[in-house]
Design a protein around this motif. Structure first.
Motif, PDB file in Angstrom:
ATOM      1  N   HIS A  67       0.815  -1.208   0.000  1.00 50.29           N
ATOM      2  CA  HIS A  67       0.000   0.000   0.000  1.00 50.29           C
ATOM      3  C   HIS A  67       0.853   1.265   0.000  1.00 50.29           C
ATOM      4  CE1 HIS A  67      -2.918  -3.007   1.504  1.00 50.29           C
ATOM      5  NE2 HIS A  67      -3.768  -2.281   0.804  1.00 50.29           N
ATOM      6  N   LEU A  70       1.662   1.770  -3.609  1.00 47.87           N
ATOM      7  CA  LEU A  70       0.437   2.006  -4.366  1.00 47.87           C
ATOM      8  C   LEU A  70      -0.088   3.420  -4.156  1.00 47.87           C
ATOM      9  CD1 LEU A  70      -1.779   0.901  -6.202  1.00 47.87           C
ATOM     10  CD2 LEU A  70      -2.970   0.119  -4.146  1.00 47.87           C
ATOM     11  N   PRO A 141       3.020  -2.845  -7.090  1.00 45.92           N
ATOM     12  CA  PRO A 141       1.556  -2.824  -7.048  1.00 45.92           C
ATOM     13  C   PRO A 141       0.998  -1.596  -7.755  1.00 45.92           C
ATOM     14  CG  PRO A 141       2.446  -2.071  -4.966  1.00 45.92           C
ATOM     15  CD  PRO A 141       3.619  -2.464  -5.803  1.00 45.92           C
ATOM     16  N   ARG A 145      -2.714  -2.825 -12.174  1.00 48.82           N
ATOM     17  CA  ARG A 145      -2.518  -4.196 -11.681  1.00 48.82           C
ATOM     18  C   ARG A 145      -3.577  -4.548 -10.653  1.00 48.82           C
ATOM     19  NH1 ARG A 145       3.410  -5.570 -10.646  1.00 48.82           N
ATOM     20  NH2 ARG A 145       3.209  -6.505 -12.702  1.00 48.82           N
ATOM     21  N   ARG A 146      -4.009  -3.575  -9.887  1.00 50.51           N
ATOM     22  CA  ARG A 146      -5.042  -3.822  -8.886  1.00 50.51           C
ATOM     23  C   ARG A 146      -6.444  -3.846  -9.482  1.00 50.51           C
ATOM     24  NH1 ARG A 146      -3.639  -3.396  -3.491  1.00 50.51           N
ATOM     25  NH2 ARG A 146      -1.491  -4.109  -3.292  1.00 50.51           N
ATOM     26  N   GLU A 150      -4.476  -9.960 -13.918  1.00 50.10           N
ATOM     27  CA  GLU A 150      -3.011  -9.975 -13.982  1.00 50.10           C
ATOM     28  C   GLU A 150      -2.495 -10.166 -15.404  1.00 50.10           C
ATOM     29  OE1 GLU A 150       0.747  -9.906 -11.872  1.00 50.10           O
ATOM     30  OE2 GLU A 150      -1.314  -9.420 -11.327  1.00 50.10           O
TER      31      GLU A 150
END
Length: 236
Positions: A67, A70, A141, A145-146, A150
């Protein structure tokens, strides 16, 4: 070759050189935005731990989680949309382009493109940046990608985006993908305010230095986090 022909060639060469410098300036400011986002995340987690009296987690593992990267990327990419998009559409230049004396204008009118086309240009750059980050082998991340499967971006799309970003720098092309999509070109700025003032430039330099320090700190923290879970064979 005529004098005007030589002058045009020189101007194009100057624009390409300054464009690379401007990209470097904007990249350093992206680092500052990334660092600010990561720092904001850490502060929020520290406050949350203080409120919960440390009962819900460990600060070391939280601050080195995915996180942290990110949130930094989200803030950095929002900065790209504003700086390389909205600002360029309204004022005709990003912060980096303003520092080196460049402007982004409509191919036909020679005027700034306006907010809508500017934001579109910024979104293209942010998506390309996010995709290119997905090509980094440590599995950063990223936002896409989130949000996407994938397989959609870890393959050719990520490396294609990286190529699209690098080719204009390596080959010194006059217009990048974003320019061609929204009908813009980069020219030398004109007028008294075509270049950032010296005082503001000094302030920006301080911000850039802090941004690089912050980006390196996040990178080292990310590496340190994964170093804890790596297991190497006992050689002795």
């Amino acid at each position: 070759m005529t004098t005007s022909g030589r002058s045009g060639t020189t101007t194009a060469s100057t624009v390409r050189r300054l464009r690379r410098e401007a990209l470097g300036q904007d990249a350093l400011l992206f680092s500052a935005a990334f660092s600010a986002g990561a720092l904001l995340y850490v502060v929020a987690e520290v406050v949350q731990l203080a409120v919960d009296d440390g009962a819900t987690g460990d600060l070391w593992s939280v601050t080195l989680s995915e996180h942290l990267v990110l949130v930094g990327l989200i803030v950095g990419e929002l900065f790209v949309v504003v700086n390389n998009g909205l600002r360029q559409g309204l004022r005709g230049h990003s912060i980096g382009k303003h520092r080196v004396g460049l402007a982004v204008v409509d191919v036909g009118t020679g005027a700034p493109t306006g907010a809508l086309r500017g934001v579109l240009r910024g979104l293209v750059m942010a998506v390309l940046l996010d995709l290119a980050a997905a090509a980094v082998p440590v599995g950063l991340p990223t936002v896409l990608r989130r949000l996407t499967p994938e397989a959609w971006h870890v393959g050719g799309a990520a490396y294609l985006a990286l190529l699209v970003l690098l080719v204009p720098l390596l080959l010194s092309t006059d217009r990048g993908l974003a320019d061609r999509l929204v009908g813009t070109r980069v020219v030398l700025g004109v007028g008294e305010r075509a270049v950032t003032s010296e005082r503001r430039s000094r302030v920006l330099t301080v911000i850039e230095v802090l941004g690089v320090v912050g980006l390196l700190s996040v990178a080292l923290a990310y590496i340190a986090f994964f170093a804890q879970v790596l297991r190497f064979p006992d050689l002795f």
